[in-house]
Write a protein that holds these residues in place. Structure first.
Motif, PDB file in Angstrom:
ATOM      1  N   GLU A  88       2.220   1.837  -3.587  1.00  0.00           N
ATOM      2  CA  GLU A  88       1.174   2.350  -4.463  1.00  0.00           C
ATOM      3  C   GLU A  88       0.837   3.802  -4.107  1.00  0.00           C
ATOM      4  O   GLU A  88       0.630   4.640  -4.985  1.00  0.00           O
ATOM      5  N   ARG A 125       3.363   6.260  -5.548  1.00  0.00           N
ATOM      6  CA  ARG A 125       3.135   6.546  -6.976  1.00  0.00           C
ATOM      7  C   ARG A 125       1.930   7.461  -7.165  1.00  0.00           C
ATOM      8  O   ARG A 125       1.967   8.407  -7.954  1.00  0.00           O
ATOM      9  N   GLU A 126       0.864   7.198  -6.410  1.00  0.00           N
ATOM     10  CA  GLU A 126      -0.359   7.993  -6.521  1.00  0.00           C
ATOM     11  C   GLU A 126      -0.128   9.449  -6.132  1.00  0.00           C
ATOM     12  O   GLU A 126      -0.505  10.376  -6.858  1.00  0.00           O
ATOM     13  N   GLU A 159       0.822  -1.214   0.000  1.00  0.00           N
ATOM     14  CA  GLU A 159       0.000   0.000   0.000  1.00  0.00           C
ATOM     15  C   GLU A 159       0.856   1.264   0.000  1.00  0.00           C
ATOM     16  O   GLU A 159       0.482   2.275  -0.590  1.00  0.00           O
TER      17      GLU A 159
END
Length: 243
Positions: free
Chosen positions: A78, A81-82, A75
Motif C-alpha cells: 500500500e 502505491r501511495e 503495508e
C-alpha cells in the motif's frame, strides 16, 4: 578478480563527485556517460522515500524497480502505491519472480523456513538481475551507518561483470535521513511506528527493541545480514569483499 574497466570507471566517478552533496550526485549520475542507462531500485521500505523524493525532483521519469517478493507486508504494498502517486513517479516497474520457478522451487511458500538464501535468490536476486539486464548502472539507498558490509561504502562501486552501483546517500547519517523526511513532509512507512526500522519480507522481519541495531529484525537469529541483491555480482559474500 574485479573487472578493471569497472574499477577504473568507479574510481573516476568517485573522484569526480567526491565533494558533491547527495542530490547533486544523483542529478549528475542519471546523465553521466560514464554510467550509461540507469535505474533506481527501491524496496519502498523505512527510509526509501528520501531517495524516491530526490528522484521525483531531478528525474521523475527515471525507471524505478520495485521487487514484489509476494511475501511483503500488506503495508509495504500500500505504501508503494501511495508514495508513487504522491511523488508523481511515472515509470515504476513492479518486478516479480517467474511463476513457473516459484511453483517448482517453493510451491508451498515455505522455502524461507529452511533456506533463506535460496528464497532470497528465487524471489529477489534472480528477478532483479533479469530486470537490470537492460541497464548499465543502478541506484541504491545504502548508507555507511547501516553497518556490516556497508561501512566503507562509496558513491560509486563496481558490480562485475557489467554494471556499476550508485549510492548517493552513502555518507549520510541517520539524523540526515530523518531531517530530510521532516523538511520535505514525506510520508512514513506505517510499520516504522510499530517498531520496524528496517523492513523486508513479512516472514523474515521482526520488530526491533530499543537499543538494538536497526537491522537486528532482519533474519533474526541467523548470520544472514543481506538479501543478496547487494552482493558483488549477485554472489553471497560473507565479510570483506575480495579484491
Amino acid at each position: 578478480m574485479l573487472d578493471q574497466s569497472l574499477d577504473i570507471r568507479a574510481e573516476r566517478l568517485n573522484e569526480r563527485y567526491r565533494h558533491h552533496a547527495a542530490t547533486e550526485v544523483l542529478r549528475r549520475a542519471v546523465t553521466d556517460p560514464d554510467l550509461g542507462k540507469v535505474a533506481l531500485v527501491s524496496s519502498f521500505g523505512a527510509e526509501s522515500v528520501v531517495l524516491l523524493h530526490m528522484v521525483s525532483v531531478v528525474a521523475p521519469g527515471l525507471p524505478v524497480l520495485f521487487i514484489d517478493t509476494q511475501m511483503l507486508f500488506p503495508e509495504t504494498l500500500e505504501y508503494q502505491r501511495e508514495v508513487s502517486a504522491k511523488l508523481g513517479l511515472t515509470d515504476v516497474r513492479v518486478i516479480r519472480a517467474n511463476e513457473t520457478e516459484v511453483s517448482r522451487l517453493d510451491p508451498d511458500g515455505t522455502l524461507h523456513q529452511f533456506n533463506q538464501d535460496a528464497c532470497c535468490d528465487l524471489r529477489k536476486t534472480v528477478p532483479l538481475e533479469t530486470a537490470l539486464s537492460g541497464f548499465d548502472a543502478w541506484i541504491t539507498g545504502r548508507k555507511r551507518f547501516q553497518g556490516g558490509q556497508r561501512t566503507d561504502l562509496e558513491f560509486f562501486e563496481p558490480e562485475p561483470p557489467l554494471r556499476l552501483r550508485v549510492n548517493p546517500l552513502a555518507h549520510w547519517r541517520m539524523e540526515d535521513v530523518q531531517t530530510y523526511m521532516i523538511e520535505n513532509n514525506l510520508p512514513r512507512h506505517p510499520l516504522v511506528a510499530k517498531g520496524y526500522p528496517s523492513i523486508g519480507c513479512a516472514p523474515c522481519t521482526s520488530p526491533v527493541k530499543q537499543g538494538e541495531d536497526p537491522r537486528a529484525g532482519r533474519w533474526r537469529g541467523s548470520e544472514k545480514t543481506e538479501c543478496g541483491i547487494h552482493f558483488i555480482g549477485g554472489r553471497m559474500v560473507r565479510g570483506k569483499v575480495p579484491a
